[in-house]
Design a protein around this motif. Structure first.
Motif, PDB file in Angstrom:
ATOM      1  N   PRO A  82       0.831  -1.210   0.000  1.00 18.81           N
ATOM      2  CA  PRO A  82       0.000   0.000   0.000  1.00 18.81           C
ATOM      3  C   PRO A  82       0.861   1.253   0.000  1.00 18.81           C
ATOM      4  O   PRO A  82       2.048   1.207   0.338  1.00 18.81           O
ATOM      5  CB  PRO A  82      -0.790  -0.130   1.306  1.00 18.81           C
ATOM      6  N   PRO A  83       0.268   2.392  -0.361  1.00 20.11           N
ATOM      7  CA  PRO A  83       1.017   3.652  -0.278  1.00 20.11           C
ATOM      8  C   PRO A  83       1.207   4.067   1.174  1.00 20.11           C
ATOM      9  O   PRO A  83       0.611   3.496   2.088  1.00 20.11           O
ATOM     10  CB  PRO A  83       0.109   4.634  -1.036  1.00 20.11           C
ATOM     11  N   SER A  84       2.050   5.090   1.358  1.00 18.42           N
ATOM     12  CA  SER A  84       2.343   5.592   2.713  1.00 18.42           C
ATOM     13  C   SER A  84       2.024   7.086   2.754  1.00 18.42           C
ATOM     14  O   SER A  84       2.930   7.931   2.625  1.00 18.42           O
ATOM     15  CB  SER A  84       3.812   5.359   3.066  1.00 18.42           C
ATOM     16  N   PRO A  85       0.756   7.451   2.919  1.00 19.38           N
ATOM     17  CA  PRO A  85       0.374   8.870   2.868  1.00 19.38           C
ATOM     18  C   PRO A  85       1.084   9.746   3.898  1.00 19.38           C
ATOM     19  O   PRO A  85       1.331  10.927   3.646  1.00 19.38           O
ATOM     20  CB  PRO A  85      -1.142   8.828   3.125  1.00 19.38           C
ATOM     21  N   SER A  86       1.399   9.185   5.058  1.00 20.51           N
ATOM     22  CA  SER A  86       2.060   9.983   6.096  1.00 20.51           C
ATOM     23  C   SER A  86       3.577   9.891   6.057  1.00 20.51           C
ATOM     24  O   SER A  86       4.258  10.464   6.913  1.00 20.51           O
ATOM     25  CB  SER A  86       1.555   9.547   7.482  1.00 20.51           C
ATOM     26  N   GLY A  87       4.107   9.162   5.068  1.00 21.11           N
ATOM     27  CA  GLY A  87       5.559   9.075   4.919  1.00 21.11           C
ATOM     28  C   GLY A  87       6.113   7.715   5.266  1.00 21.11           C
ATOM     29  O   GLY A  87       5.699   7.096   6.253  1.00 21.11           O
ATOM     30  N   ASP A  88       7.039   7.252   4.459  1.00 24.94           N
ATOM     31  CA  ASP A  88       7.697   5.963   4.681  1.00 24.94           C
ATOM     32  C   ASP A  88       8.739   6.135   5.791  1.00 24.94           C
ATOM     33  O   ASP A  88       9.594   7.024   5.712  1.00 24.94           O
ATOM     34  CB  ASP A  88       8.373   5.527   3.381  1.00 24.94           C
ATOM     35  N   GLY A  92      11.083   8.822   4.627  1.00 26.58           N
ATOM     36  CA  GLY A  92      10.244  10.002   4.806  1.00 26.58           C
ATOM     37  C   GLY A  92       9.388  10.365   3.612  1.00 26.58           C
ATOM     38  O   GLY A  92       8.661  11.369   3.643  1.00 26.58           O
ATOM     39  N   VAL A  93       9.438   9.570   2.554  1.00 29.82           N
ATOM     40  CA  VAL A  93       8.689   9.876   1.332  1.00 29.82           C
ATOM     41  C   VAL A  93       7.222   9.496   1.512  1.00 29.82           C
ATOM     42  O   VAL A  93       6.898   8.354   1.852  1.00 29.82           O
ATOM     43  CB  VAL A  93       9.276   9.134   0.114  1.00 29.82           C
ATOM     44  N   ALA A  94       6.346  10.449   1.273  1.00 29.40           N
ATOM     45  CA  ALA A  94       4.907  10.185   1.315  1.00 29.40           C
ATOM     46  C   ALA A  94       4.449   9.684  -0.047  1.00 29.40           C
ATOM     47  O   ALA A  94       5.010  10.061  -1.083  1.00 29.40           O
ATOM     48  CB  ALA A  94       4.154  11.454   1.691  1.00 29.40           C
ATOM     49  N   SER A  95       3.448   8.831  -0.060  1.00 27.49           N
ATOM     50  CA  SER A  95       2.937   8.306  -1.325  1.00 27.49           C
ATOM     51  C   SER A  95       1.429   8.132  -1.245  1.00 27.49           C
ATOM     52  O   SER A  95       0.867   7.941  -0.165  1.00 27.49           O
ATOM     53  CB  SER A  95       3.612   6.976  -1.683  1.00 27.49           C
ATOM     54  N   LYS A  96       0.786   8.214  -2.393  1.00 31.23           N
ATOM     55  CA  LYS A  96      -0.661   8.017  -2.469  1.00 31.23           C
ATOM     56  C   LYS A  96      -1.033   7.591  -3.878  1.00 31.23           C
ATOM     57  O   LYS A  96      -0.300   7.863  -4.845  1.00 31.23           O
ATOM     58  CB  LYS A  96      -1.403   9.295  -2.086  1.00 31.23           C
ATOM     59  N   ASP A  97      -2.174   6.927  -3.989  1.00 28.99           N
ATOM     60  CA  ASP A  97      -2.687   6.497  -5.286  1.00 28.99           C
ATOM     61  C   ASP A  97      -3.710   7.518  -5.774  1.00 28.99           C
ATOM     62  O   ASP A  97      -4.583   7.957  -5.009  1.00 28.99           O
ATOM     63  CB  ASP A  97      -3.332   5.113  -5.189  1.00 28.99           C
ATOM     64  N   ARG A 109       0.702   6.080  -8.854  1.00 25.40           N
ATOM     65  CA  ARG A 109       1.109   6.277  -7.454  1.00 25.40           C
ATOM     66  C   ARG A 109       2.083   7.444  -7.422  1.00 25.40           C
ATOM     67  O   ARG A 109       3.094   7.440  -8.136  1.00 25.40           O
ATOM     68  CB  ARG A 109       1.730   5.021  -6.871  1.00 25.40           C
ATOM     69  N   LEU A 110       1.774   8.442  -6.610  1.00 29.90           N
ATOM     70  CA  LEU A 110       2.606   9.635  -6.485  1.00 29.90           C
ATOM     71  C   LEU A 110       3.504   9.529  -5.253  1.00 29.90           C
ATOM     72  O   LEU A 110       3.087   8.980  -4.214  1.00 29.90           O
ATOM     73  CB  LEU A 110       1.734  10.886  -6.347  1.00 29.90           C
ATOM     74  N   TYR A 111       4.704  10.105  -5.392  1.00 33.01           N
ATOM     75  CA  TYR A 111       5.684  10.100  -4.304  1.00 33.01           C
ATOM     76  C   TYR A 111       6.162  11.534  -4.075  1.00 33.01           C
ATOM     77  O   TYR A 111       6.606  12.210  -5.012  1.00 33.01           O
ATOM     78  CB  TYR A 111       6.863   9.203  -4.655  1.00 33.01           C
ATOM     79  N   LEU A 112       6.067  11.967  -2.827  1.00 36.21           N
ATOM     80  CA  LEU A 112       6.480  13.318  -2.458  1.00 36.21           C
ATOM     81  C   LEU A 112       7.589  13.229  -1.420  1.00 36.21           C
ATOM     82  O   LEU A 112       7.371  12.716  -0.308  1.00 36.21           O
ATOM     83  CB  LEU A 112       5.290  14.096  -1.897  1.00 36.21           C
ATOM     84  N   PRO A 113       8.796  13.737  -1.733  1.00 34.77           N
ATOM     85  CA  PRO A 113       9.923  13.617  -0.790  1.00 34.77           C
ATOM     86  C   PRO A 113       9.782  14.604   0.360  1.00 34.77           C
ATOM     87  O   PRO A 113       9.115  15.643   0.233  1.00 34.77           O
ATOM     88  CB  PRO A 113      11.131  13.960  -1.675  1.00 34.77           C
ATOM     89  N   PRO A 114      10.417  14.320   1.478  1.00 35.58           N
ATOM     90  CA  PRO A 114      10.347  15.249   2.615  1.00 35.58           C
ATOM     91  C   PRO A 114      10.922  16.615   2.274  1.00 35.58           C
ATOM     92  O   PRO A 114      10.560  17.616   2.900  1.00 35.58           O
ATOM     93  CB  PRO A 114      11.166  14.546   3.703  1.00 35.58           C
TER      94      PRO A 114
END
Length: 372
Positions: A82-88, A92-97, A109-114
Motif C-alpha cells: 500500500p502507499p504511505s500517505p504519512s511518509g515511509d 520520509g517519502v509520502a505516497s498516495k494512489d 502512485r505519487l511520491y512526495l519527498p520530505p
C-alpha cells in the motif's frame, strides 16, 4: 569410473559439444528467463486440469500463462504494497494512489519527498514520470520492488515521482501501454499548473523539468512517449520534455547485434514474446521495438537529454549500447549520458537494491534528473 568411448563416438560427442557450447554459454550467462528478471521468488504455478477451452495460447514459465479462452494467469509481479500517505519510515517519502484520467481509467502512485516541505515558497521540484518494467505483461505501480525504487528515487533527487499504472498485455496489446503513457504525461503537466487538479503536483511539480524514466519495458515506453510528444505536441506545454532516463531498455530487432545470440530458436522466443505483447500486429523491426529501424523518426526525439544505463550481462546490453551510438549518428542534437555496470544482469538494481552497485546507479539517475 571413466569408461572410454570408441574413437568415432568421441568425435561425434566432441563436435556436438563444440556446436552447442556457444549457445549453452550464452544461456548460462544470461540465466535465460526471457524477457524479465525475476525479482522475487516466483509464485507457484498451479497445476491446471485441461478442461474444455483451457488450452494454452502462450506460456512464459514463472511469469505468465495465457489461455486460448482469454484467461490470463500471472505468477510474477503480483506482490503489492500500500502507499504511505504519512511518509515511509525508511526515507520520509509520502505516497498516495491517484486517478490521472478518469475517462481513461488511468491511475498512478505519487511520491512526495520530505524535501518538498522544506523547500522555499514557490520553489518547485522536478517531476519524474516513471514506467515500471515487466515485458509489458506483469507488475504494477504498487509492486513491492517498484514502490521501493520510486520512493528511493524521489528522496535521492529530490523529485516528485509519478509511477504510472499502464494497461498490460495480452489483455491490452500494444499500443495500449503507449497510449496510457502519453495520457499520463498530458495529465501530469496539466496538474503542475497552479490550479492543477492534483494538490501535490500543483504545489510542488515543475512542468519545465519533466523527466520520463523507466526500466526494461518501461524504458521502451519512455522512449516511445518522447517520440510521440514531438509528433503530437501538448497544448500549453510544447513538444519537448527535459530528459528521458532509459534503464536497461527493452529493445530488439530481427538481425542480431554484436554478441547477441544467432540461434533461431533463441531469437524466436524473444520475437514470440513481442508478438504476444503487440497482438501479432507489429514485427521485430517496428520502430516501437527497434528505434534504429527508423532513424528519421528517432532524430525527432522530444527531449534535450538522454541517459542510457545498461549492464554487462543484461539481455539487451547490445541494444542499449547501439542506442547510445545511434542516437547521435541519426542527427539528434541533445546531450547523451551512458552508464554501464560490469558483472551484473538485467535490472539487477531492483532485487539487489541495497548493494553498492545499485546505490551507484541510483546516484547516476538522481544526478541526471537534477541536471534536467
Amino acid at each position: 569410473m571413466l569408461i572410454s568411448a570408441p574413437e568415432s563416438s568421441r568425435r561425434v560427442l566432441w563436435w556436438a559439444a563444440l556446436l552447442l557450447a556457444p549457445l549453452a554459454a550464452w544461456l548460462f550467462r544470461f540465466r535465460f528467463q526471457f524477457p524479465i528478471q525475476l525479482l522475487k521468488p516466483r509464485t507457484a504455478e498451479p497445476k491446471v486440469a485441461m478442461e474444455a477451452g483451457s488450452e494454452i495460447e502462450y506460456d512464459m514459465p514463472g511469469v505468465l500463462r495465457w489461455h486460448k479462452n482469454g484467461r490470463v494467469e500471472r505468477f510474477d509481479g503480483t506482490e503489492t504494497v500500500p502507499p504511505s500517505p504519512s511518509g515511509d519510515p525508511a526515507n520520509g517519502v509520502a505516497s498516495k494512489d491517484v486517478v490521472l484520467d478518469s475517462a481513461a481509467n488511468l491511475s498512478a502512485r505519487l511520491y512526495l519527498p520530505p524535501a518538498a516541505a522544506e523547500a522555499e515558497p514557490r520553489k518547485k521540484l522536478p517531476v519524474v514520470v516513471f514506467f515500471h518494467g515487466g515485458a509489458f505483461f506483469v507488475h504494477t505501480a504498487a509492486s513491492a520492488v517498484y514502490h521501493r525504487y520510486a520512493a528511493t528515487l524521489a528522496a535521492a533527487v529530490p523529485a516528485v515521482v509519478v509511477s504510472v499504472d499502464y494497461r498490460l498485455a495480452p489483455e491490452h496489446p500494444i499500443p495500449a501501454a503507449y497510449d496510457d503513457a502519453f495520457a499520463a504525461l498530458k495529465a501530469v503537466v496539466a496538474a503542475c499548473r497552479p490550479d492543477g487538479a492534483e494538490p501535490w503536483l500543483a504545489a510542488h511539480g515543475d512542468a519545465s523539468r519533466v523527466v520520463l524514466a523507466g526500466d526494461s519495458a518501461g524504458a521502451n515506453i519512455a522512449h516511445n512517449t518522447a517520440i510521440r510528444l514531438r509528433k503530437e505536441r501538448i497544448d500549453g506545454f510544447g513538444d519537448k520534455i527535459s530528459g528521458i532516463a532509459l534503464l536497461h531498455p527493452y529493445f530488439w530487432g530481427k538481425e542480431p547485434l554484436g554478441g547477441e545470440p544467432t540461434d533461431a530458436a533463441v531469437r524466436g522466443s524473444f520475437e514470440r514474446a513481442w508478438q504476444v505483447a503487440c497482438g501479432g500486429e507489429l514485427g521485430p523491426d517496428h520502430p516501437y521495438i527497434n528505434p534504429m529501424a527508423s532513424p528519421e523518426e528517432w532524430r525527432q526525439l522530444g527531449c534535450g537529454r538522454v541517459l542510457v544505463s545498461t549492464a554487462e550481462l543484461c539481455w539487451f546490453v547490445e541494444r542499449a549500447r547501439a542506442y547510445a551510438e545511434g542516437i547521435k549518428a541519426c542527427g539528434w542534437d541533445g546531450e547523451l549520458e551512458v552508464y554501464d555496470t560490469k558483472g551484473e544482469g538485467h535490472v539487477y538494481f531492483l532485487p539487489k537494491y541495497d548493494s553498492d552497485l545499485a546505490a551507484k546507479e541510483l546516484a547516476v539517475v538522481a544526478d541526471f534528473v537534477r541536471r534536467c
